[in-house]
Design a protein around this motif. Structure first.
Motif, mmCIF file in Angstrom:
data_model
loop_
_atom_site.group_PDB
_atom_site.id
_atom_site.type_symbol
_atom_site.label_atom_id
_atom_site.label_comp_id
_atom_site.label_asym_id
_atom_site.label_seq_id
_atom_site.Cartn_x
_atom_site.Cartn_y
_atom_site.Cartn_z
ATOM 1 N N ILE A 152 0.873 -1.178 0.000
ATOM 2 C CA ILE A 152 0.000 0.000 0.000
ATOM 3 C C ILE A 152 0.908 1.225 0.000
ATOM 4 O O ILE A 152 1.702 1.406 0.915
ATOM 5 C CB ILE A 152 -0.908 0.024 1.249
ATOM 6 N N VAL A 153 0.803 2.050 -1.042
ATOM 7 C CA VAL A 153 1.682 3.218 -1.139
ATOM 8 C C VAL A 153 1.104 4.429 -0.417
ATOM 9 O O VAL A 153 1.842 5.290 0.053
ATOM 10 C CB VAL A 153 1.986 3.563 -2.613
ATOM 11 N N ARG A 154 -0.232 4.500 -0.318
ATOM 12 C CA ARG A 154 -0.892 5.577 0.419
ATOM 13 C C ARG A 154 -2.386 5.294 0.432
ATOM 14 O O ARG A 154 -2.856 4.354 -0.229
ATOM 15 C CB ARG A 154 -0.629 6.953 -0.196
ATOM 16 N N CYS A 155 -3.127 6.116 1.175
ATOM 17 C CA CYS A 155 -4.586 6.013 1.178
ATOM 18 C C CYS A 155 -5.181 7.068 0.245
ATOM 19 O O CYS A 155 -4.605 8.150 0.059
ATOM 20 C CB CYS A 155 -5.136 6.220 2.589
ATOM 21 N N ALA A 156 -6.350 6.743 -0.315
ATOM 22 C CA ALA A 156 -7.030 7.674 -1.215
ATOM 23 C C ALA A 156 -8.509 7.714 -0.849
ATOM 24 O O ALA A 156 -9.302 6.877 -1.308
ATOM 25 C CB ALA A 156 -6.844 7.253 -2.665
ATOM 26 N N PRO A 157 -8.926 8.671 0.001
ATOM 27 C CA PRO A 157 -10.360 8.808 0.320
ATOM 28 C C PRO A 157 -11.104 9.368 -0.896
ATOM 29 O O PRO A 157 -10.817 10.483 -1.341
ATOM 30 C CB PRO A 157 -10.382 9.792 1.488
ATOM 31 N N MET A 158 -12.026 8.598 -1.461
ATOM 32 C CA MET A 158 -12.742 9.011 -2.672
ATOM 33 C C MET A 158 -14.202 8.585 -2.597
ATOM 34 O O MET A 158 -14.504 7.450 -2.218
ATOM 35 C CB MET A 158 -12.097 8.361 -3.916
ATOM 36 N N GLU A 159 -15.100 9.495 -2.993
ATOM 37 C CA GLU A 159 -16.521 9.174 -3.052
ATOM 38 C C GLU A 159 -17.068 9.300 -4.470
ATOM 39 O O GLU A 159 -18.274 9.392 -4.678
ATOM 40 C CB GLU A 159 -17.314 10.084 -2.097
ATOM 41 N N HIS A 160 -16.162 9.322 -5.455
ATOM 42 C CA HIS A 160 -16.585 9.464 -6.849
ATOM 43 C C HIS A 160 -17.047 8.113 -7.396
ATOM 44 O O HIS A 160 -16.544 7.051 -7.017
ATOM 45 C CB HIS A 160 -15.446 9.983 -7.720
ATOM 46 N N LEU A 161 -17.969 8.182 -8.340
ATOM 47 C CA LEU A 161 -18.390 6.958 -9.013
ATOM 48 C C LEU A 161 -17.264 6.413 -9.892
ATOM 49 O O LEU A 161 -17.135 5.203 -10.073
ATOM 50 C CB LEU A 161 -19.640 7.235 -9.871
ATOM 51 N N ASN A 195 -1.545 0.921 -6.606
ATOM 52 C CA ASN A 195 -1.365 0.353 -5.257
ATOM 53 C C ASN A 195 -1.794 1.292 -4.129
ATOM 54 O O ASN A 195 -1.244 1.237 -3.028
ATOM 55 C CB ASN A 195 0.085 -0.090 -5.029
ATOM 56 N N VAL A 196 -2.768 2.157 -4.393
ATOM 57 C CA VAL A 196 -3.336 2.948 -3.298
ATOM 58 C C VAL A 196 -4.437 2.130 -2.619
ATOM 59 O O VAL A 196 -5.019 1.201 -3.213
ATOM 60 C CB VAL A 196 -3.917 4.291 -3.786
ATOM 61 N N LEU A 197 -4.726 2.472 -1.373
ATOM 62 C CA LEU A 197 -5.853 1.886 -0.655
ATOM 63 C C LEU A 197 -7.023 2.854 -0.774
ATOM 64 O O LEU A 197 -6.967 3.978 -0.267
ATOM 65 C CB LEU A 197 -5.496 1.669 0.817
ATOM 66 N N LEU A 198 -8.077 2.438 -1.484
ATOM 67 C CA LEU A 198 -9.231 3.294 -1.698
ATOM 68 C C LEU A 198 -10.121 3.262 -0.454
ATOM 69 O O LEU A 198 -10.566 2.187 -0.016
ATOM 70 C CB LEU A 198 -10.026 2.828 -2.919
ATOM 71 N N LEU A 199 -10.385 4.430 0.111
ATOM 72 C CA LEU A 199 -11.264 4.571 1.265
ATOM 73 C C LEU A 199 -12.569 5.222 0.804
ATOM 74 O O LEU A 199 -12.546 6.311 0.215
ATOM 75 C CB LEU A 199 -10.618 5.435 2.351
ATOM 76 N N THR A 200 -13.712 4.570 1.068
ATOM 77 C CA THR A 200 -14.979 5.139 0.622
ATOM 78 C C THR A 200 -16.108 4.705 1.555
ATOM 79 O O THR A 200 -16.064 3.622 2.151
ATOM 80 C CB THR A 200 -15.306 4.724 -0.828
ATOM 81 N N SER A 201 -17.118 5.567 1.641
ATOM 82 C CA SER A 201 -18.351 5.241 2.393
ATOM 83 C C SER A 201 -19.509 4.946 1.445
ATOM 84 O O SER A 201 -20.626 4.678 1.885
ATOM 85 C CB SER A 201 -18.744 6.401 3.321
ATOM 86 N N GLY A 202 -19.263 5.062 0.149
ATOM 87 C CA GLY A 202 -20.309 4.790 -0.832
ATOM 88 C C GLY A 202 -21.364 5.857 -0.897
ATOM 89 O O GLY A 202 -22.502 5.591 -1.328
ATOM 90 N N ILE A 203 -21.023 7.087 -0.498
ATOM 91 C CA ILE A 203 -21.997 8.182 -0.551
ATOM 92 C C ILE A 203 -22.348 8.470 -2.014
ATOM 93 O O ILE A 203 -21.464 8.637 -2.857
ATOM 94 C CB ILE A 203 -21.435 9.443 0.134
ATOM 95 N N GLY A 204 -23.609 8.539 -2.303
ATOM 96 C CA GLY A 204 -24.053 8.792 -3.667
ATOM 97 C C GLY A 204 -24.095 7.538 -4.511
ATOM 98 O O GLY A 204 -24.401 7.605 -5.706
#
Length: 488
Positions: free
Chosen positions: A29-38, A47-56
């Motif tokens: 894991i090279v870094r975290c990526a908080p994203m809420e985009h479709l 190799n990023v770790l995608l962080l999402t809550s599934g908003i939208g």
């Protein structure tokens, strides 16, 4: 940091929701990526770790989740950490199915763990890893600096680096010619075919040059990890390579003076040559070695490798480059003169290189240098020069009245050609150059064999000697060399 490290930490309470192999969970894991985009892929690195809550993302269609995960797999991301809570009370079934299909690990983040805690955890872990790599990198640089201060060769430094990164290394020059490598069993490409691939990392060495040398590493781990680890030690390698050039540059003018005095037989005395040798800082009592290489054209790519090799096999080296020729004097071999000769002759099979050593006296060195400057133009590979050569004897004789005698000897031929528009002097020159072989001489001059026989007979009459004898041929050869009609 690996995915498995996240799962092993009890404070995060993450749960793996997809079947994943141990190899897949070992991905970094090279870094975290908080994203809420479709479609977050334009903003993601490999190799990023995608962080999402599934908003939208309030849809149920499996095809939409499938397209979402397919795009993530193409990046590829290391994993998806999906937080259940206000937006989704449970993991969307379509997301679980798609992640399993594309082998993207799906981690469920419980409501008790905010996403920023995972981001902070990962960042602190990565920062600790970076500091650890920096420490290892500086320890490696210190070790290589210690070895360099003791006069270690480039290959010794590469061996020390190899012990840490556990991967093959090589140093290339600006022409993509291989200078040094470790281990010797590794296979490397050279020239135009040396394109950097996904399994090879090339790091420019900080040498202060517009086209610096490159350190190439065959990757067995993360490129970022290797580059961080090697950043400090590249300066040591650059200094070691520049050391050869810096030492050579400081003696360049002295070498020019010494070479000019050696070849200037009529202008420079033995004392002049001895004084120029003394100015080089070399020992009059020690034996010397001489190397002359032709670096014109494609052979220029061997310049760095030859310089480094000279400093690797000798303690004292003086180098100058004159008219596409590299001329080097060296003393005190690290092993022996025989070992030095063997290593230098293996630098490049097609390199015109003349080596001579050991040389014991100033007079012998002067003769050897003049002979090597001539011989390097008549060889297409590395050779050891014989103890004596005709070109050196001619040069030595030229300063003692022989040149004037040679001009008087050949003057009747020159006068005959000018008065009668004949070509006796060019014929003699071609005949001598072709080792007195009639067929080769006739082919070059485009004349019949009878015409050549007539010309040779006239030359004998005018010069008053027989060209059937070895003495007659040798006399003409010496005369032509002495007046520079046939330059050596």
């Amino acid at each position: 940091m690996r995915i498995v490290d996240l799962l092993a930490d009890p404070s995060l309470d993450l749960r793996l929701e997809t079947p994943s192999t141990a190899k897949r969970l070992d991905r970094e894991i090279v870094r975290c990526a908080p994203m809420e985009h479709l479609d977050p892929t334009p903003y993601l690195d490999e190799n990023v770790l995608l962080l999402t809550s599934g908003i939208g993302m309030n849809f149920m269609e499996p095809s939409i989740w499938d397209g979402y995960v397919e795009r993530l797999a193409r990046v590829p991301v290391s994993a998806v950490a999906f937080a259940v809570g206000p937006a989704h009370r449970h993991l969307p079934p379509g997301l679980v199915t798609a992640c399993a299909a594309y082998d993207v690990p799906l981690l469920e983040v419980p409501t008790t763990v905010p996403l920023h805690k995972i981001d902070q955890f990962v960042e602190e872990w990565l920062q600790a890893e970076r500091l650890k790599r920096f420490d290892r990198g500086w320890l490696l640089a210190d070790e290589c600096a210690r070895l360099a201060s003791q006069g270690a060769e480039i290959t010794t430094l590469l061996a020390a680096i190899h012990a840490v990164i556990e991967g093959p290394l090589a140093v290339y020059d600006a022409f993509d010619s291989l200078i040094a490598q470790y281990p010797e069993t590794a296979t490397w490409r050279t020239g135009a075919g040396r394109a950097e691939g996904p399994d090879v990392l090339s790091i420019p060495l900080p040498m202060g040059l517009s086209n610096p040398c490159q350190l190439a590493v065959k990757l067995h781990r993360s490129a970022i990890e290797v580059e961080t680890l090697l950043a400090p030690v590249t300066a040591i390698l650059a200094l070691q390579l520049n050391r050869a050039v810096a030492v050579d540059a400081s003696s360049h003018q002295d070498m020019l003076r010494f070479v000019n005095r050696c070849v200037g037989w009529s202008e420079s005395t033995r004392s002049d040559v001895a004084n120029a040798f003394h100015e080089l800082g070399l020992s009059r009592r020690a034996e010397s070695a001489l190397a002359v290489a032709d670096l014109s054209g494609d052979h220029a790519a061997a310049a760095w490798k030859l310089r480094v090799a000279l400093h690797d096999v000798f303690h004292d080296v003086r180098v100058a480059e004159i008219d596409d020729r590299l001329i080097a004097l060296a003393q005190f071999p690290r092993e022996s003169f025989a070992e030095a000769s063997e290593q230098l002759l293996l630098i490049k099979p097609a390199l015109p290189l003349v080596y001579r050593g050991p040389i014991r006296t100033i007079d012998e060195l002067r003769i050897s240098l003049v002979h090597a400057l001539d011989l390097v133009h008549h060889t297409s590979k590395p050779v050891v020069a014989p103890a004596l050569g005709l070109s050196a004897v001619v040069a030595a004789a030229a300063g003692r009245g022989a040149r004037e005698s040679a001009e008087r000897f050949l003057a009747p031929l020159l006068e005959h050609d000018e008065q009668r528009s004949t070509e006796l002097l060019p014929t003699l020159r071609t005949w001598i150059r072709n080792d007195a072989q009639p067929s080769r001489t006739c082919e070059e001059l485009f004349i019949h064999r009878n015409s050549l026989g007539y010309r040779i007979h006239r030359i004998e009459e005018i010069l008053g000697l027989s060209l059937d004898t070895l003495e007659g041929k040798a006399t003409c050869l010496m005369a032509l060399r002495l007046v520079d009609i046939e330059p050596y």
